[in-house]
Design an enzyme around this catalytic site. Structure first.
Site, mmCIF file in Angstrom:
data_model
loop_
_atom_site.group_PDB
_atom_site.id
_atom_site.type_symbol
_atom_site.label_atom_id
_atom_site.label_comp_id
_atom_site.label_asym_id
_atom_site.label_seq_id
_atom_site.Cartn_x
_atom_site.Cartn_y
_atom_site.Cartn_z
ATOM 1 N N HIS A 1 28.176 18.337 76.077
ATOM 2 C CA HIS A 1 28.257 18.008 77.513
ATOM 3 C C HIS A 1 26.858 17.567 77.949
ATOM 4 O O HIS A 1 25.863 18.215 77.610
ATOM 5 C CB HIS A 1 28.664 19.274 78.295
ATOM 6 C CG HIS A 1 29.041 19.007 79.709
ATOM 7 N ND1 HIS A 1 28.127 18.676 80.687
ATOM 8 C CD2 HIS A 1 30.258 19.014 80.327
ATOM 9 C CE1 HIS A 1 28.754 18.505 81.835
ATOM 10 N NE2 HIS A 1 30.050 18.693 81.649
ATOM 11 N N PHE B 1 36.131 11.783 87.522
ATOM 12 C CA PHE B 1 35.568 12.497 86.359
ATOM 13 C C PHE B 1 35.254 11.493 85.267
ATOM 14 O O PHE B 1 35.781 10.366 85.258
ATOM 15 C CB PHE B 1 36.555 13.548 85.867
ATOM 16 C CG PHE B 1 35.968 14.951 85.889
ATOM 17 C CD1 PHE B 1 35.747 15.580 87.093
ATOM 18 C CD2 PHE B 1 35.604 15.601 84.715
ATOM 19 C CE1 PHE B 1 35.185 16.860 87.132
ATOM 20 C CE2 PHE B 1 35.042 16.874 84.741
ATOM 21 C CZ PHE B 1 34.834 17.505 85.960
ATOM 22 N N ARG C 1 36.826 14.517 73.921
ATOM 23 C CA ARG C 1 37.726 14.909 75.011
ATOM 24 C C ARG C 1 37.173 14.393 76.328
ATOM 25 O O ARG C 1 35.954 14.465 76.589
ATOM 26 C CB ARG C 1 37.814 16.441 75.069
ATOM 27 C CG ARG C 1 38.509 16.981 76.299
ATOM 28 C CD ARG C 1 38.594 18.483 76.295
ATOM 29 N NE ARG C 1 37.332 19.151 76.614
ATOM 30 C CZ ARG C 1 36.908 19.385 77.854
ATOM 31 N NH1 ARG C 1 37.615 18.931 78.879
ATOM 32 N NH2 ARG C 1 35.784 20.029 78.061
ATOM 33 N N GLN D 1 31.914 18.475 71.076
ATOM 34 C CA GLN D 1 31.509 17.740 72.303
ATOM 35 C C GLN D 1 30.209 18.300 72.873
ATOM 36 O O GLN D 1 30.087 19.512 73.114
ATOM 37 C CB GLN D 1 32.590 17.851 73.368
ATOM 38 C CG GLN D 1 32.209 17.100 74.646
ATOM 39 C CD GLN D 1 33.390 16.944 75.573
ATOM 40 O OE1 GLN D 1 33.806 17.915 76.208
ATOM 41 N NE2 GLN D 1 33.951 15.750 75.618
ATOM 42 N N ARG E 1 31.629 11.685 77.982
ATOM 43 C CA ARG E 1 30.539 12.652 77.713
ATOM 44 C C ARG E 1 29.730 12.298 76.478
ATOM 45 O O ARG E 1 28.506 12.417 76.482
ATOM 46 C CB ARG E 1 31.164 14.052 77.537
ATOM 47 C CG ARG E 1 31.736 14.564 78.845
ATOM 48 C CD ARG E 1 32.354 15.921 78.743
ATOM 49 N NE ARG E 1 32.714 16.384 80.106
ATOM 50 C CZ ARG E 1 33.343 17.521 80.345
ATOM 51 N NH1 ARG E 1 33.679 18.312 79.337
ATOM 52 N NH2 ARG E 1 33.629 17.897 81.586
ATOM 53 N N LEU F 1 26.435 25.594 82.064
ATOM 54 C CA LEU F 1 27.015 24.285 82.378
ATOM 55 C C LEU F 1 26.754 23.896 83.833
ATOM 56 O O LEU F 1 26.948 24.707 84.746
ATOM 57 C CB LEU F 1 28.534 24.352 82.139
ATOM 58 C CG LEU F 1 29.342 23.130 82.611
ATOM 59 C CD1 LEU F 1 28.978 21.894 81.771
ATOM 60 C CD2 LEU F 1 30.827 23.415 82.532
ATOM 61 N N GLU G 1 30.381 18.334 85.439
ATOM 62 C CA GLU G 1 30.431 16.862 85.548
ATOM 63 C C GLU G 1 30.817 16.454 86.971
ATOM 64 O O GLU G 1 30.550 15.345 87.409
ATOM 65 C CB GLU G 1 31.493 16.387 84.555
ATOM 66 C CG GLU G 1 31.536 14.899 84.297
ATOM 67 C CD GLU G 1 32.306 14.620 83.002
ATOM 68 O OE1 GLU G 1 31.786 14.963 81.922
ATOM 69 O OE2 GLU G 1 33.437 14.110 83.081
ATOM 70 N N HIS H 1 29.572 22.100 74.088
ATOM 71 C CA HIS H 1 30.472 22.505 75.165
ATOM 72 C C HIS H 1 31.904 22.755 74.702
ATOM 73 O O HIS H 1 32.564 23.693 75.156
ATOM 74 C CB HIS H 1 30.489 21.417 76.247
ATOM 75 C CG HIS H 1 31.331 21.758 77.443
ATOM 76 N ND1 HIS H 1 31.150 22.909 78.167
ATOM 77 C CD2 HIS H 1 32.368 21.104 78.025
ATOM 78 C CE1 HIS H 1 32.031 22.949 79.166
ATOM 79 N NE2 HIS H 1 32.793 21.869 79.092
#
Lengths: 571, 248, 119, 146
Positions: free
Chosen positions: A234, A118, A384, A232, A281, A244, A247, A349
């Site tokens: 994304h 990730f 994050r 954030q 991100r 979404l 990821e 996000h």
């Protein structure tokens, strides 16, 4: 007549954090009575939309130190390091517990839980369940919580006010959406687990219910909101719907390409180094925006976008690891990722900021706790890392639940008369909203709020645009006072709920804009064109946005360092 | 706004004003790639603010927006408007009491779901220190698709037995109970099979297969219910031969 | 009554299962010849002369097949007629309807055993 | 408009405190569109019951001697009887096809230690058995062998 109900612990919100807190509370003390008050049925909570995975050290070639350092580096050194330390230690236990409760984690051949790569993570430590981890996690928690009779659910009840008496929170006033009546639920502790506020932006992966209710509830009672400026983006959301695309697509090897079919994250220097598509991100979102602004994006009915190419992964791997991604791309973008690239662009996000809490989830208001995206225990600091959030909900949901039970023991029962007054006042306020006449309408105010948030607090920000947003939001709040509501009905009046939600969103949006205007540096997701560098000398602190008579006051709160020294964030 | 318009005939019901449900008609300018839900939200925002309906994720995973569209149960956030002609009828889910407009009473399902004990039942609670269970991909595949149920209630609206036999547990609840029966970590088969043979008995299912036809997540509850019958019968038969046999 | 029905439901369902599976498989040939073939003259009547029919029917396999195609369809019939009654709003009187139908099927099966034994 | 479902359909143990509109059945139920095959499938129950009883009568007469057998053979030629058996054959085939779509997926992934074969294999075995048995019985009854 106002209905009054008593419980020991009141949990507001039925998602991963709320459910985990409830379970932790009844496991800590089987005799405790827990009320779970949620605006929607728990299985509809936005946790259900999480796709990628949940992070926890599992492999032998991984360790807590690495997970901790990845998280703090990802947070651009604004995360509190004692919190991060506790988080990485508890993470494996929490995900193991979830496995015991039936969560269908994807598996390796030998039966152990599989993990995948990730963004920003140095090794594969994201547990996953195909690409529907949030859905499986939420349903596992919800079904597991059904076995405890001590957890009493109040479904589709919208908490509109925290009842505070004698300097401590004593309960909540909740609007029963079905009956249209306001109910007073008294308790010895309240845990907010209402999630983030993505819907204050026009283009977001968040569901319709993510309206920052918990943040507004706490803020109105004088509890500060911390680090609100960090939102954030994304990197990969579908244009138009904002849905979404996890990821995990990049974790499984997907490429991000511009209109010259060039993997610009590899060929150009966007600070992600060898991690390329698997950089953090904030960096990848910025890279995409720069590619589009440089004219190397594609044009579409919903604005510019770039390509996420999975065609080289092959149908078998896509169907096994990313089945929902394929379904979503076909359904909402008309593209089959096995054969064509998916159109994507950065999308709001997650909110790193939230209700200021300590490591136990406790806020400055005695008896009030918060956990999950609504809270800022400050695990995530300025940005994050993907797949830390679901685990955060479990780790800090459990801790808040346990701590609240301990706190509740030392608290005597609430003074019903004092609380009853506040609840009746709230009931009158809500009743006055039904069918309220006025010159304004809900939809235009909502759209204008969203567009000013996008222009002022987008991926790239500058002082002028943020100040303009602060001004525009103050104007929108005034116009909101004169809003008209068409629906005067009592039973299941969703227009009334929408109005209350818009009220919350405007409150939260203001704190975000004010905090963003205050921080004159670029750090994590907060990127400015007029202050490009990170300024540890002057801005290595959390912003605390307080509500006071003049408007919004921003204070500072020290960052807990200790284990890792701030360094330049290079990958 | 595109020039294409569609006529929406929406069932309305407010218990304080209407004795019985009535229908309102709206002309809605639609975009080519809109879903039915987008049109309902347009009506709510722009034409008639009193219309009440449930929705949240708009990506077909939360299960809030199930409704009858042209008489067929459908997840409106997933149902493209291009499937329909100029006239689209939207009504609340069939077989459910209607609370308001397109909102139905869900607590009936919650009772049924809780009654099948949809959680891992084990004689001894496994300690965290023992780590996760070992479960092979093959064992996971046994129950995985039955765990995809998003509780959207389309199967209950399509099921003739749910319409006629109130005690019947219904497709989704049985599928989720069966999901735990097939989970290698669970030892609750015997307990759940007794429930499956009880009041809301799985044997009421007379295989219309409509639940599997309308399921937006391809859970195939008809397969789950009929497999559950098999399991309940085998368990019933063996209970005579070897009483109280614990699953090894 | 309702509780008794619930207790024996699994056994009923087993019989129904055989009724629909074996019943369908066995009935096809029977209907083709006995029901249609001979009566319509497509199949010569001698095929079902008494002597030949009785010879076929009286050996063990014959008896089992005949028992199967007489008794098993009754259970499929009973169970599905009960569902049909519920489909048309018969839930409230289901206990009565089910008892009558299964009684017919049980009686029919008993007579079928006798019919096959006395061959 | 749709027909009313059972008034208690999906009624919670403790109903909400606001008046609700009674549940309605899906529009096409019971005899239109997607539900017609289902109701017919249930209706074949009557056909199976009658076919079973008719077969029982034939077998009973076979056991009652040549005269009774001759009488029943004669009666079987009656057009009404032939029509009934024609309808029965259609029903049996309809039931077979529809049930063989369900049977494979109704097998649990594990029956004790063994796992049943994949669904297409089960379907093939079912049809092979059906055609095989029907063929053999037809040939025997029609005098082809024995």
């Amino acid at each position: 007549m106002l209905e009054v109900i008593r419980h020991d612990i009141i949990i507001v919100g039925g998602g991963a954090a709320g459910l985990r807190a409830a379970i932790a509370a009844v496991e800590a003390d089987p005799d405790v009575s827990v009320a779970m008050v949620s605006k929607v049925y728990p299985m509809r909570s936005h946790t259900v939309s999480a796709e990628g995975g949940a992070a926890a050290v599992a492999r032998s070639d991984d360790n807590l130190e690495m997970h901790g350092f990845d998280t703090v580096k990802g947070s651009d050194f604004l995360g509190d390091q004692d919190v991060i330390q506790f988080f990485v230690e508890e993470a494996p236990k929490e995900l193991t517990l979830l496995e015991h409760w039936g969560c269908p984690w994807s598996r390796n051949e030998d039966g152990t839980v599989a993990t995948r790569a990730f963004g920003g993570m140095s090794t594969k430590r994201t547990w996953y369940a195909a690409d529907k981890v949030g859905f499986h996690m939420l349903h596992t928690l919800f079904q597991h919580s059904m076995r405890f009779d001590r957890i009493v659910r109040y479904d589709e009840q919208f908490v509109t006010k925290l009842v505070v008496d004698g300097g401590a929170v004593r309960g909540v006033a909740a609007l029963d959406v079905r009956e249209g009546a306001v109910r007073l639920i008294l308790g010895r502790a309240v845990i907010l687990a209402t999630g983030g506020a993505g819907k204050i932006f026009p283009f977001t992966t968040n569901g319709n219910i993510k309206t920052g209710d918990g943040m507004a509830l706490a803020y109105r009672e004088g509890v500060p909101l911390k680090d609100m400026e960090f939102v954030q983006y994304h990197p990969t959301g579908l244009p138009g719907t904002g849905i979404l695309i996890t990821e995990a697509t990049r974790g499984e090897g997907g490429y991000v390409k511009n209109n010259e079919d060039e993997r610009f994250l590899v060929t150009r220097d966007y600070g992600v180094g060898t991690k390329a598509e698997l950089g953090p991100r904030d960096m990848i979102s910025r890279a995409i925006v720069q590619e589009i602004e440089a004219g190397r994006g594609f044009e579409g009915p919903y604005g510019a976008y770039v390509h996420l190419d999975l065609t080289h992964l092959g149908e078998a791997k896509i169907d096994e690891r990313l089945p929902m991604v394929r379904e979503l791309a076909k359904l909402y973008a008309g593209v089959d990722p096995v054969h064509e690239a998916i159109p994507i662009r950065p999308v709001v996000h997650y909110m790193m900021g939230g209700v200021d809490t300590d490591i136990d989830g406790a806020t400055t208001l005695p008896g009030l706790y918060a956990a999950g995206e609504v809270a800022c225990v400050s695990l995530n600091g300025a940005n994050r890392l993907g797949s830390n959030s679901l685990t955060e909900c479990l780790v800090f949901g459990a801790r808040a639940g346990r701590h609240a039970v301990g706190f509740a023991k030392g608290v005597h029962a609430a003074n019903e008369n004092a609380c009853r007054g506040q609840a009746e006042e709230e009931a009158a306020r809500i009743a006055s909203l039904r069918g309220k006449k006025g010159a304004e309408k809900l939809a235009p105010i909502r759209e204008e709020m969203r567009s000013t948030m996008e222009s002022g607090c987008g991926v790239y920000r500058e002082q002028a645009s943020m100040d303009e947003t602060v001004r525009a939001l103050a104007e929108l709040r005034r116009r909101f006072e004169d809003v008209s509501l068409e629906d005067a009905s009592v039973v299941f009046n969703t227009e009334l709920v929408t109005a209350l939600e818009l009220d919350n969103m405007l409150e939260v949006a203001e704190t975000l804009a004010v905090s963003a205007a205050h921080r004159k540096e670029s750090r994590g997701a907060h990127t400015r064109k007029d202050h490009v560098a990170r300024d540890d000398q002057n801005y290595l602190y959390h912003t605390l946005c307080h509500r006071d008579p003049t408007g919004h006051r921003v204070d500072k709160k020290a960052v807990t360092l200790g284990t890792w020294e701030p360094e330049e964030r290079k990958y | 706004m595109s020039d294409q318009k569609k006529t929406f005939v929406v069932t309305r019901f407010d218990p304080d004003k209407d004795d019985a449900p009535r229908q309102d008609t709206y002309e809605v300018p639609v975009e080519p790639q809109w879903k039915v839900l987008d049109a309902l939200n347009y009506i709510k925002d722009e034409i008639d603010g009193t219309l009440s309906h449930r929705w949240s994720c708009r990506m077909a995973v939360c299960g809030s927006c199930g409704m009858m569209v042209n008489g067929v149960p459908s997840l409106t956030c997933k149902d493209p408007l291009s499937n329909y002609g100029d006239r689209v009828e939207v009504a609340p889910l069939a077989n459910f009491p209607v609370v308001r407009d397109l909102v139905v009473e869900l607590d009936g399902f919650m009772n049924k779901l809780e009654s099948v004990k949809p959680w891992v039942l084990t004689a001894k609670q496994r300690a965290v220190e023992e780590g996760t269970y070992r479960q092979s991909p093959a064992e996971l595949e046994q129950f995985r698709h039955f765990s995809m149920c998003i509780n959207c209630m389309l199967c209950y609206s399509a099921c003739p037995v749910v319409a006629n036999e109130p005690e019947f547990l219904g497709p989704a609840a049985i599928a989720l109970g069966h999901r735990y029966n097939l989970d290698s970590r669970d030892e609750g088969n015997r307990e759940r099979n007794e429930i499956f043979r009880g009041e809301g008995t799985v044997f009421s299912c007379s295989y219309a297969n409509e639940c599997s036809e309308v399921c937006p997540k391809h859970v195939d509850p008809a397969a789950a219910v009929n497999q559950a019958k098999f399991g309940a019968v085998i368990d019933w038969a063996t209970s005579f031969v070897v009483p109280r046999r614990e699953k090894e | 009554m309702k509780q008794l029905l619930l207790r024996i439901e699994p056994m009923i369902w087993l019989l129904f299962g055989q009724g629909i599976l074996l019943g369908t498989i066995l009935l096809t040939g029977w209907l083709l010849v006995v029901g249609l073939g001979v009566p319509l003259g497509i199949v010569p009547a001698e095929a079902l002369s008494y002597e030949r029919a009785h010879a076929l029917g009286s050996n063990v396999v014959g008896r089992l097949v005949l028992l199967g195609l007489c008794a098993l369809p009754l259970w499929k019939g009973a169970h599905h007629m009960r569902s049909l009654s519920i489909d048309f709003g018969g839930a409230s009187r289901d206990a009565l309807v089910a008892t009558v139908l299964y009684a017919i099927a049980a009686a029919g099966s008993a007579v079928a055993v006798i019919a096959v034994v006395r061959l | 408009m749709a027909r009313a479902a059972h008034p208690e359909a999906m009624k919670p143990r403790t109903p909400g405190r606001t008046r609700t509109a009674p549940p309605l059945m899906p529009d096409e139920f019971p005899t239109r569109g997607r539900y017609l095959p289902y109701v017919l499938f249930d209706a074949t129950g009557l056909v199976y019951m009658l076919v079973g009883l008719a077969a029982l009568r034939v077998v009973w007469d076979l056991g009652s001697g040549p005269e009774a057998w001759g009488v029943v053979q004669e009666q079987l030629r009656h057009p009404l009887y032939v029509a009934f058996h024609g309808i029965s054959l259609v029903s049996v085939i309809f039931v077979g096809v529809r049930f063989f779509r369900l049977f494979p997926k109704a097998q649990p992934p594990k029956i004790g230690p063994i796992a049943p074969p994949p669904e297409p294999v089960i379907t093939a075995m079912l049809y092979a058995t059906w055609i095989g048995v029907a063929g053999v019985m037809t040939v025997i009854l029609a005098g082809g062998i024995f």
